[in-house]
Motif scaffolding. Sequence first.
Motif, short mmCIF file in Angstrom:
data_model
loop_
_atom_site.label_atom_id
_atom_site.label_comp_id
_atom_site.label_asym_id
_atom_site.label_seq_id
_atom_site.Cartn_x
_atom_site.Cartn_y
_atom_site.Cartn_z
N THR A 177 4.00 62.01 89.66
CA THR A 177 3.94 61.22 88.53
C THR A 177 5.06 61.30 87.73
OG1 THR A 177 1.52 60.99 88.93
CG2 THR A 177 2.60 60.01 87.01
N VAL A 178 5.29 62.28 86.98
CA VAL A 178 6.36 62.43 86.00
C VAL A 178 7.81 62.28 86.57
CG1 VAL A 178 7.67 64.20 84.63
CG2 VAL A 178 4.93 64.24 84.71
N ARG A 179 8.05 62.47 87.78
CA ARG A 179 9.25 62.29 88.40
C ARG A 179 9.45 60.88 88.60
NH1 ARG A 179 9.25 67.36 92.49
NH2 ARG A 179 10.46 68.72 90.68
N ILE A 180 8.66 60.22 89.01
CA ILE A 180 8.53 58.26 89.37
C ILE A 180 8.82 57.77 88.11
CG2 ILE A 180 7.26 56.68 89.97
CD1 ILE A 180 5.84 58.21 92.10
N ILE A 181 8.04 58.28 86.95
CA ILE A 181 8.17 57.79 85.74
C ILE A 181 9.61 58.05 85.20
CG2 ILE A 181 7.52 57.75 83.26
CD1 ILE A 181 4.47 58.16 84.22
N SER A 182 10.27 58.95 85.49
CA SER A 182 11.51 59.45 84.95
C SER A 182 12.70 58.40 85.73
CB SER A 182 11.82 60.86 85.20
OG SER A 182 12.11 61.17 86.47
N TYR A 183 12.48 58.12 86.74
CA TYR A 183 13.36 57.43 87.68
C TYR A 183 13.22 55.74 86.93
CZ TYR A 183 12.78 60.93 91.12
OH TYR A 183 12.62 62.20 91.64
N ILE A 184 12.14 55.32 86.74
CA ILE A 184 12.02 54.17 86.08
C ILE A 184 12.33 53.96 84.65
CG2 ILE A 184 10.23 52.49 85.71
CD1 ILE A 184 8.28 53.36 87.64
N ALA A 185 12.08 54.81 84.03
CA ALA A 185 12.52 54.91 82.48
C ALA A 185 14.07 55.02 82.70
CB ALA A 185 12.04 56.27 81.82
N GLY A 186 14.52 55.62 83.34
CA GLY A 186 16.16 55.82 83.59
C GLY A 186 16.75 54.44 84.01
N GLY A 187 16.03 53.63 84.75
CA GLY A 187 16.64 52.40 84.86
C GLY A 187 16.26 51.55 83.87
#
Length: 618
Positions: A177-187
Motif C-alpha cells: 500500500t505504501v509503495r503504491i501510494i508513493s508511485y501515485i504521489a510521485g505522479g
Amino acid sequence: MEKSNSINKREDTVNEPSKKEIVTFNNKNFPFLLLGVCFILFHLFLSFSPNVTRGWGLNYIRFWETPIVIAFYGILVAVLIPAVNQCIVNFFTGLSQMKIIAFAGKYKYALFALLAIGAGLIFHAVQVKYVFLGDEKWRPIDIEEGTYIPTEHYTMLTFRFFYDWLHTSFNYTAVQTVRIISYIAGGAFVFIQLLIADALGKTFLKKLAYFVLSTCSLTALMNFCGYIEIYAFALVLLPLYLYFSIVFLQTKDDNKMWNIMRNIICLAILLFISIQMHYLLATMLPSLFLLFYGSILWKDPYFRDKKTFYLVAISALLIIYIAYMKVGHDFYPLHGGEQNFMTMFSMAHFTEFINSQLLGGGLIFAVWLAVMLFYAFNKIKFDMLHGVLCVASVSITGLMFVFKLIRGSGDWDIFSFAAIVQSATVAFFVLDLHQRKIVKNIKYGVCMMSVFAIMHTSFWIATNHTDKSIGWLEKAFATDPAEYYKTTFCNECQLYYLFAENNLMEKNLYWQKLSYKNHPNDNTIAYYYANKMVIVGEIDEAIRVFEELTVKSPVYGAPYGRLVTLYADTENDEAVYKTLLRMKTQYEINPQAFTATLPQNEIDAYFNMLEQMQEEEE
C-alpha cells in the motif's frame, strides 16, 4: 517590500525567438564556470578522499564501476566547456520552435497528465531495492494496527483508509500500500511541478528550465520510488501550496477585497490540511502571513511602515517557535553540557547542517545561498512572489538548522522538504534575472545547473535501486554523529538490524561482530551478539560472552537462561547446576533487576529445575 506588476504581465507563450543566443567564454559566465569547477572538486573530495570518515549526500558515485565514474565526471566537465554548453542550449532553442511544441501548448493539461502517469511508472521501475531508508517495518505496522503519530495524524488516517480498501479488495499488504501510494504521489508531484513551471515560464525554454531546476535537483524524488515512509502526501501538498500562492499573486485584483480574502482563506485552509498531514509544513505560515500582509494590510499606511512589518514578522516566527516547542519537538541548545553532542553554533553542527542540505538537494543549496546573497548585495527589487518564496525557503531551511530531532545521513527525506522550496526559489530567481537581463549569459549557468541536477538525482536513485546502496549505507551510517538514536542504538547496531531486515545475513554478521568489538561494555549489544553466535553455530564464543556478562553484571538475568539452555544442549550437567546456583543467589539479592530482563515464569521454571537436580543428588 516593493510590489511589481511584472508577475501579472507574464505571458503564456511557447515560441522562442528565432535568434539563438551565442554562449562564449567571458567574464559574464566565469562565475558559473567557477561554481561548476568548485562543485566537481568538492564532489571528488567528498567521494574519494581518505580523510572523509563518512559518506555525505554526494558520495554515491564512489560505489560505481570506474568507467561509469569517469563518464559521470566527464559529463560534468563537458557541460562547463562553452562550446558544448552552447550546443545544448541551441538544441533546446531549436526544439522550442517546432510546431509540436505549439500543438502541445493547446492540450497542455492532457500532456501534463500523461507525463505525470509516465513519471509514476518510472518511479515504480526504479523503486528502492532494500528497506534501508525510512522507518523499516514500523510504519507499515502502524498502518495495519491503526496507530497514529501526533505529528502526522491525518497522514496515518489516510494511509489506513487506503490500506483497508486495498487489503480488502486486492489482499495488498501495508508495505504494498505504501509503495503504491508513493508511485501515485510521485505522479501528482510531477504534475504540480509542471503546473508551476507553466505558470512561471514565459517561454518553452523557461518552463523547461524551471521544471528541471525545481524537480530534477531533488532527492525528494526518492520518496516516490516505493519508499517505505509516509511523507508522500506532505511532499505533494508543499508544492501545491506554492502553486496556489503563485496563481493567487498572478490573478489577484486589488480592487476586489472579497476576492483577495477568499483566496487567502482558501490558501489558509490548504495550509491547515497540509500541516495536519505533517507538522513540518507549519514553516509555510510566515509566507502565508506575508501574502496576507502584502495583499490586505499593506493598504493601510500604519502597516506599510517597515518597523511594523518587522515587528509582526518576528512575532509570527516566535509564535511558530513556541508552537513547535509545545508539541514536544526539541532544538539544538545554544550552549552544551555532557549530554549534548552538538550545540547550535558549533562547527560540528554547521558541518552536519551543510551535509543535510547536500543530502536533500545537492548543488541547489549552494546555488540558493548564492542567489539570495546576489539579490541582497545588488539591492535588486523584490515583488511579492520573490518575498513569498524567499520567506518560505528561509523558514523551512531555518527549521532544518535548529531542529535537533533529525538524524545525520538517515533523515535525507526530511531534508528534502527544504530542498523543494529552495529549488523553487532558485528556479524563479534565476528566471527573473534572465527576464530582467541583469545577468548576462545566464543560459550558460542554467544549462550547467540543469545537467548537474539531473546527474545528481539520477545516480542517487540508481544507487538505491541496486546493491550499490549497501556500500552507501555502510559509509553513511558507520560514523554518523546524529544524536537521535545515539544514546540507545549504536550506529553499528542500526546497520546490523537493517541488514537483518533485508535478509543480508553476511553483512548482518559482520556489523554485529563489529558492534560488540566497538562496544564491549554494553550489556545489550553483548547479549544480542552472543545470541547471534548461537545462530551461526559458534557456541563456544556465545558461552564465553554469556559467562562474561554474568560476571560483569551479575543481576542481568537474561544470560543465565541462555547459558542453562546451551549447557543443557551439550549435556554439561555440572555447568547447568553451577549456573542455576549462581542465578538463584543473584536473584535473591535483587529480584527486580532479574525480572527486568527475564520473565518471572522462566525464572520459576529454572529454579524448579535446580530443586530437581538437588533432590537427585541427595
